[in-house]
Design an enzyme around this catalytic site. Sequence first.
Site: not given
Ligand code: AR6
Length: 174
Positions: A11, A25, A34-35, A121
Amino acid sequence: MKTRIEIVQGDITKQNVDAIANAANTTLLGGGGVDGAIHRAAGPELLDECRTLHGCRTGEAKLTKGYRLPAKYVLHTPGPVWHGGRNGEAELLKSCYVNCLRLASEHGCKTVAFPSISTGVYHFPLDKASAIAIGAIAEYLEAHPEIELVRMVCFDARTKEYYDEALTDWEKNA
Ligand code: AR6
């Protein structure tokens, strides 16, 4: 080089490093994935500071404090949304990593952790994203000895497998 890139499953909000990157974003006003996790762990002061930044372009990066996080700083970078690969996605994803690392260097950070930007996403294919990320980080580290460690923090085992493989491939070809 191997010893300066580490790949772990975990994490990112728990990482005891100087700076963590946020897969944000362009509004920089929070979101899911993650955000959302970073904003929850850092506390509401993070959103207050983000509001003063007036957004960020895809591929660029902006720095805030880390507030309640163990990390001193957060490097917010909006990754590209995957639209098939012919819309500059690879270059933009590389820029995310390089611009975060530049900001980290400018602020005296020695240790930086990244999530897998754009592979949630935003649907960037993991095989391509992992190769781009490792290549960008490795190239940057070669030229920047001030950064002692970059940790890729993968949330799930499948993501970690891709980054492990990308690092092995990069080392073979280096
Ligand atoms: N620690 C590490 N990695 C994580 C965590 C965590 N706590 N939580 C999720 N991940 P994503 P994107 C991973 O969708 O594709 C947001 O709404 C997750 O499993 O978070 O860049 C923003 O505001 C995946 O492998 O980011 C944007 O609108 C990775 O982090 C949009 O999502 C990235 O997944 C950005 O989309």
